[in-house]
Design a protein around this motif. Structure first.
Motif, short mmCIF file in Angstrom:
data_model
loop_
_atom_site.label_atom_id
_atom_site.label_comp_id
_atom_site.label_asym_id
_atom_site.label_seq_id
_atom_site.Cartn_x
_atom_site.Cartn_y
_atom_site.Cartn_z
N GLU A 98 20.07 56.59 197.27
CA GLU A 98 18.91 57.46 197.46
C GLU A 98 17.96 57.31 196.27
OE1 GLU A 98 19.81 61.49 198.61
OE2 GLU A 98 21.79 60.89 199.28
N ILE A 99 16.69 57.13 196.58
CA ILE A 99 15.68 56.84 195.55
C ILE A 99 14.47 57.73 195.80
CG2 ILE A 99 14.15 55.06 194.60
CD1 ILE A 99 16.31 53.08 195.92
N SER A 100 13.92 58.26 194.71
CA SER A 100 12.70 59.06 194.79
C SER A 100 11.65 58.43 193.88
CB SER A 100 12.97 60.50 194.37
OG SER A 100 11.81 61.30 194.50
N ILE A 101 10.39 58.54 194.27
CA ILE A 101 9.32 57.97 193.45
C ILE A 101 8.06 58.82 193.63
CG2 ILE A 101 8.68 56.36 195.29
CD1 ILE A 101 7.82 54.39 193.10
N GLU A 102 7.33 58.99 192.54
CA GLU A 102 6.05 59.69 192.57
C GLU A 102 4.91 58.68 192.54
OE1 GLU A 102 5.84 63.80 190.36
OE2 GLU A 102 6.89 62.35 189.08
N VAL A 103 3.88 58.95 193.35
CA VAL A 103 2.65 58.18 193.29
C VAL A 103 1.51 59.17 193.01
CG1 VAL A 103 1.06 56.63 194.48
CG2 VAL A 103 3.52 56.49 194.93
N LEU A 104 0.65 58.83 192.07
CA LEU A 104 -0.52 59.64 191.77
C LEU A 104 -1.74 58.98 192.40
CD1 LEU A 104 0.21 60.22 187.98
CD2 LEU A 104 0.74 61.76 189.88
N GLY A 105 -2.59 59.81 193.02
CA GLY A 105 -3.76 59.24 193.66
C GLY A 105 -4.98 60.13 193.49
N PHE A 106 -6.12 59.49 193.22
CA PHE A 106 -7.37 60.25 193.10
C PHE A 106 -8.55 59.30 193.25
CE2 PHE A 106 -10.71 62.51 190.63
CZ PHE A 106 -10.76 63.66 191.42
N SER A 107 -9.47 59.69 194.12
CA SER A 107 -10.72 58.93 194.34
C SER A 107 -10.46 57.45 194.62
CB SER A 107 -11.64 59.07 193.12
OG SER A 107 -12.08 60.40 193.00
N GLY A 108 -9.42 57.19 195.43
CA GLY A 108 -9.14 55.82 195.85
C GLY A 108 -8.31 55.00 194.90
N GLU A 109 -7.90 55.58 193.76
CA GLU A 109 -7.02 54.88 192.82
C GLU A 109 -5.60 55.45 192.95
OE1 GLU A 109 -9.11 53.21 188.96
OE2 GLU A 109 -9.07 55.40 188.94
N TYR A 110 -4.61 54.56 192.99
CA TYR A 110 -3.22 54.99 193.17
C TYR A 110 -2.32 54.25 192.17
CZ TYR A 110 -5.22 56.65 197.51
OH TYR A 110 -6.03 57.28 198.41
N VAL A 111 -1.38 54.99 191.61
CA VAL A 111 -0.43 54.38 190.68
C VAL A 111 0.97 54.90 190.99
CG1 VAL A 111 -0.95 56.15 188.94
CG2 VAL A 111 0.19 54.03 188.26
N ALA A 112 1.89 53.98 191.21
CA ALA A 112 3.28 54.33 191.49
C ALA A 112 4.06 54.35 190.18
CB ALA A 112 3.90 53.32 192.46
N LEU A 113 4.71 55.46 189.89
CA LEU A 113 5.49 55.63 188.67
C LEU A 113 6.90 55.07 188.89
CD1 LEU A 113 4.24 59.19 187.67
CD2 LEU A 113 3.42 56.96 186.89
N PRO A 114 7.73 54.97 187.85
CA PRO A 114 9.06 54.37 188.00
C PRO A 114 9.94 55.14 189.00
CG PRO A 114 8.46 54.45 185.70
CD PRO A 114 7.41 55.24 186.43
N PRO A 115 10.70 54.43 189.83
CA PRO A 115 11.61 55.08 190.77
C PRO A 115 12.77 55.77 190.06
CG PRO A 115 11.17 52.79 191.40
CD PRO A 115 10.67 52.97 190.00
N ILE A 116 13.28 56.81 190.69
CA ILE A 116 14.40 57.60 190.18
C ILE A 116 15.60 57.44 191.11
CG2 ILE A 116 15.22 59.93 189.64
CD1 ILE A 116 13.08 58.79 187.70
N TYR A 117 16.79 57.27 190.53
CA TYR A 117 18.02 57.14 191.32
C TYR A 117 18.64 58.52 191.53
CZ TYR A 117 22.90 55.98 192.38
OH TYR A 117 24.15 55.90 192.95
N LYS A 118 18.88 58.87 192.79
CA LYS A 118 19.39 60.21 193.12
C LYS A 118 20.83 60.20 193.62
CE LYS A 118 16.21 61.85 195.91
NZ LYS A 118 15.43 62.89 196.62
N GLY A 119 21.52 59.08 193.51
CA GLY A 119 22.91 59.03 193.94
C GLY A 119 23.07 58.31 195.27
N GLU A 120 24.31 58.24 195.72
CA GLU A 120 24.62 57.57 196.98
C GLU A 120 24.67 58.57 198.13
OE1 GLU A 120 25.15 53.98 197.07
OE2 GLU A 120 24.10 54.49 195.21
N THR A 121 24.36 58.09 199.32
CA THR A 121 24.45 58.95 200.48
C THR A 121 25.91 59.35 200.74
OG1 THR A 121 24.65 57.01 201.92
CG2 THR A 121 22.45 57.92 201.61
#
Length: 364
Positions: A181-204
């Motif tokens: 399981e992986i979580s990731i944040e993306v920030l977006g504003f006025s057409g610009e987007y940046v994906a931050l580092p993914p986070i590991y949340k463990g196994e299903t």
């Protein structure tokens, strides 16, 4: 600069940053007994809904509005308010638009959206009864709306499905993916987007262990998975949503199939934000403030990027050493304590795995 913040529950996460930036803070809240009401410069208790915050924004002549809402139900009202206030009054509202919320607040809509933009997602079908099931067991049963694991069941037999339909008339049924399981944040504003580092949340798990009960780590380090693939997929989703604010996305990686699957996306602050901040030095809530004051850009975010090892541990009631003031800032701490009493978690970071292990032993 004067900003209206909507909702007090998350405000203590950014109060230090608002003060550091010299921003005059106005806050609206519907619960007069809510936490953090002593922190902003002004507080207005308003009825539930977005009409009260809108009226306060106009009365106070604010320069921007930043909703700090971490639950799903109010998001569509926020989106409609955003579109009205930006159109009629020219006040930027740092939140998702109506289209983005409609696509993400309902899991069925989200599934169809993934298919339209070519993002892999687990096989699924919409059931109105147990006899319609065609996917092999185990399967995951969900409702279209809901968060935090609410109304989700891992079914291993027809009897499990029948039991689920004792409470519901319809279900989103998807294949159970065994993997990470992986979580990731993306920030977006006025057409610009940046994906931050993914986070590991463990196994299903077949038992459906709640994410709050798992130890999480950052950055994600899963054998066979390239984090660039996760970031590219998350960026693609955010770009096609074409909206502003924070996008929190959940993915699943199957090592057996060597396949990354998109699970869901939320247009609100999320539970892994402390780990993301600890890992890379970028605080997504502070970036909402930067969007409001005109200081958000890909270049500015890139300049802030750091590289740490981090972990988040459920601890119940924290009794270790106190962090420095401000207690919610990784700029002044190598660990942060968050969550309500009885359900507290500690997020810690260090520059190596060995140093992180020693820090965790010290504070826990």
């Amino acid at each position: 600069m004067k900003i209206l913040f909507i909702g007090s529950r998350l405000y203590d996460d950014i109060d230090w940053y608002v003060r550091e930036k010299g921003i005059e803070s106005v806050l609206t809240e519907s619960n007069e007994e809510a936490i953090n009401l002593d922190l902003p410069d002004q507080v207005f208790i308003v009825p539930r809904g977005m009409d009260g915050p809108k009226q306060v924004a106009l009365m106070q002549n604010v320069d921007a509005i930043v909703p700090l809402i971490g639950i799903d139900p109010p998001l569509i009202d926020v989106a409609y308010m955003k579109e009205e206030v930006e159109r009629e009054y020219g006040i930027p509202v740092i939140a998702a638009n109506v289209r983005a919320v409609e696509l993400t607040s309902n899991k069925i809509n989200t599934k169809e959206f993934y298919r339209e933009i070519g993002i892999a997602t687990p096989e699924y079908q919409i059931l109105t009864g147990p006899d319609e099931l065609t996917i092999d067991f185990p399967v995951v049963l969900k409702q279209g709306e809901g968060q935090g694991g609410k109304d989700i069941k891992v079914a291993r037999s027809v009897e499990d499905v029948e039991e689920y339909f004792e409470d519901f008339d319809q279900a989103l049924c998807e294949e159970f993916i065994e993997g990470s399981e992986i979580s990731i944040e993306v920030l977006g504003f006025s057409g610009e987007y940046v994906a931050l580092p993914p986070i590991y949340k463990g196994e299903t798990t077949i038992e459906g262990t709640h994410p709050l009960n798992k130890v999480k780590t950052g950055p994600c380090m899963v054998d066979g998975l390239d984090n660039n693939l996760v970031q590219h997929a998350a960026y693609t989703v955010a770009r096609n949503l074409a909206s502003d604010g924070i996008f929190e996305m959940d993915f699943m990686y199957s090592a057996e199939r060597d396949q990354l699957y998109a699970i869901e996306v939320n247009t609100r602050p999320n539970g892994t934000r402390y780990l993301t901040t600890a890992t890379c030095g970028v605080n997504s809530l502070c970036e909402l403030v930067n969007m409001a004051i005109g200081e958000f850009s890909l270049a500015n975010v890139s300049d802030k990027l750091e590289y740490h090892y981090s972990t988040e541990i459920p601890i119940g009631n924290y009794e270790g050493p106190l962090p420095n003031e401000p207690v919610k800032s990784f700029e002044f701490n190598d660990f942060v304590v968050h969550g309500p009493k009885g359900y507290q978690r500690v997020t810690a970071r260090a520059d190596s795995k060995d140093e992180l292990k020693k820090l965790v032993e010290k504070i826990t």
